[in-house]
Design an enzyme around this catalytic site. Structure first.
Site, mmCIF file in Angstrom:
data_model
loop_
_atom_site.group_PDB
_atom_site.id
_atom_site.type_symbol
_atom_site.label_atom_id
_atom_site.label_comp_id
_atom_site.label_asym_id
_atom_site.label_seq_id
_atom_site.Cartn_x
_atom_site.Cartn_y
_atom_site.Cartn_z
ATOM 1 C CE1 TYR A 123 -4.079 -1.826 -0.061
ATOM 2 C CE2 TYR A 123 -2.897 -3.299 1.415
ATOM 3 C CZ TYR A 123 -3.963 -3.053 0.577
ATOM 4 O OH TYR A 123 -4.912 -4.024 0.361
ATOM 5 C CG PHE A 417 -10.882 -1.888 10.099
ATOM 6 C CD1 PHE A 417 -10.709 -1.605 8.756
ATOM 7 C CD2 PHE A 417 -10.056 -1.252 11.021
ATOM 8 C CE1 PHE A 417 -9.742 -0.688 8.334
ATOM 9 C CE2 PHE A 417 -9.107 -0.340 10.612
ATOM 10 C CZ PHE A 417 -8.949 -0.050 9.258
#
Length: 417
Positions: A123, A417
């Site tokens: 990322y 999450f």
């Protein structure tokens, strides 16, 4: 690339989610867990990549609110469920989804995007910087002792069914959110994630247990106030010398030092156990200052939350700075070019302004570095020492680095999450 990107529809959920599970190894997931993630899914914030009628890529973004230095709670897109089918790697599928997603986040008016990475190498090229770490611990409770602060004995502990005291525990959690950068406001439904208790979560241990900490004089009707809680499981282990059980700590929150110490002391003293295992502690976990032997706590540092500034000006205005600063950044952001250029940040512990400027730059860096330092857990000076930040005005690194650091608790993400 011949794939098509489109917003997730409810009828596409099962195919979309099956593709995600396959990309992460293909292991089946308990129905209870799958149903919860489907209930939490935000279809209008999720996208799929389709090759004909085959789903080959997934990406979602929860509408979170995250605490930033100074205590403000700021909207942030919680990037999640990102996958690309192995048959479609190196075809630009991920890049196209990240492009679409960041455009969407900008259109939603959310200045930040955050994620946890299955593979950290992925990322950075999309502007995400490593902003928080977490500690893992394996504490040998047969050799380590605690020294607790005054008032610990005034805290009463009691067992409770996790679901029965969920609201009380959530009240404690909500009190903690403004105190530490990186903490997430619990959005509706997310409290249920804390109670997931499948065979996968247990891994041979007991069902989830909960102990709440109370102090006399509260206003809940029985003369006591819940000031903390711990959720955990017990894994029975027997060795040649007897019991060697493991306490698997899931969550622990407390509103003051005495309650915090009381909960940790309880975990240390559970019968037939010899070890506490925790996978998500803050790097400044207070219990580490109570232990008699830090070397027998088996500490391991891991990367955790990655932060991406989607709107540089709005994001830098949203937080405060622990020392006055007035600095001009030259920001590089090829993936989100609306952020590129010079920004003047002026701030102090009371607030900040951040606007575009034509003034000469003091520091040059990419949006990735801004994301890394945003929550105050990473030093601009350390990035400059690594060559990731260029100082164009003498003294600018020291000034900005001091201002960006968190003034209180280290940033920490309380749950994934």
């Amino acid at each position: 690339m011949t794939t098509e990107l489109r917003t997730l529809g409810k009828d596409d959920w099962n195919v979309w989610y099956d593709n995600l599970l396959r990309a992460f190894g293909g292991a089946s997931e308990p129905a209870e867990e799958r149903e919860l993630w489907q209930a939490l899914a935000q279809y209008d914030r999720s996208i799929g990549a389709w090759d004909g009628d085959q789903c080959v890529g997934t990406a979602g973004a929860f509408d979170f609110r995250i605490t930033v230095p100074g205590g403000a709670v700021v909207p942030a897109a919680g990037v999640t469920m990102v996958s690309v089918a192995a048959t479609h790697r190196r075809r630009g599928v991920l890049t196209s989804m990240m492009r679409r997603q960041l455009d969407d986040v900008r259109s939603w008016g959310e200045p930040l995007a955050v994620l946890t990475a299955s593979e950290p190498v992925i990322y950075g090229r999309f502007g995400y910087g490593l902003a928080t770490h977490r500690l893992g611990a394996e504490i040998d409770t047969t050799r380590v002792r605690l020294s607790v602060p005054p008032g610990t004995d005034d805290v009463r502990l009691r067992y409770a069914e996790p679901a029965d005291v969920l609201d009380l525990c959530e009240t404690v959690y909500a009190r903690r959110v403004p105190e530490r950068p990186g903490m997430l406001e619990r959005r509706p439904g997310w409290e249920r994630v804390e109670l997931l208790d499948t065979d996968r979560h247990r891994d041979g241990a007991s069902p989830l247990q909960c102990v709440v900490a109370e102090r006399a004089g509260g206003g809940d009707g029985d003369g006591s106030d819940v000031v903390g809680y711990a959720r955990f499981r017990i894994k029975p282990v027997w060795g040649p010398g007897g019991a060697e059980g493991v306490v698997a700590l899931s969550a622990l929150e407390a509103v003051d030092p005495a309650a915090h110490a009381a909960l940790w002391r309880f975990l240390f003293d559970i019968d037939l156990t010899a070890k506490i295992v925790a996978h998500r502690l803050p790097v400044d976990e207070p219990a580490l200052h109570l232990v008699s032997d830090i070397r027998r706590c088996g500490l391991q540092l891991k990367d955790d939350l990655y932060v991406r500034l989607v709107d540089v000006g709005a994001a830098l205005r949203a937080r405060t700075y622990q020392a006055p600063l007035d600095v001009v950044f030259e920001v590089e952001d090829a993936f989100c070019p609306w952020n590129e250029g010079r920004w003047r940040l002026s701030g102090d512990p009371k607030g900040a302004t951040c606007e575009r400027t034509a003034d000469a730059a003091d520091l040059s860096l990419s949006v990735r570095e801004l994301g890394a330092v945003y929550l105050g857990g990473v030093s601009l000076a350390s990035l400059a020492a690594a060559g990731r930040v260029r100082e164009l005005r003498q003294g600018a690194v020291a000034e900005a680095s001091t201002g960006f650091l968190a003034s209180g608790s280290a940033p920490w993400l309380p749950h994934g999450f």
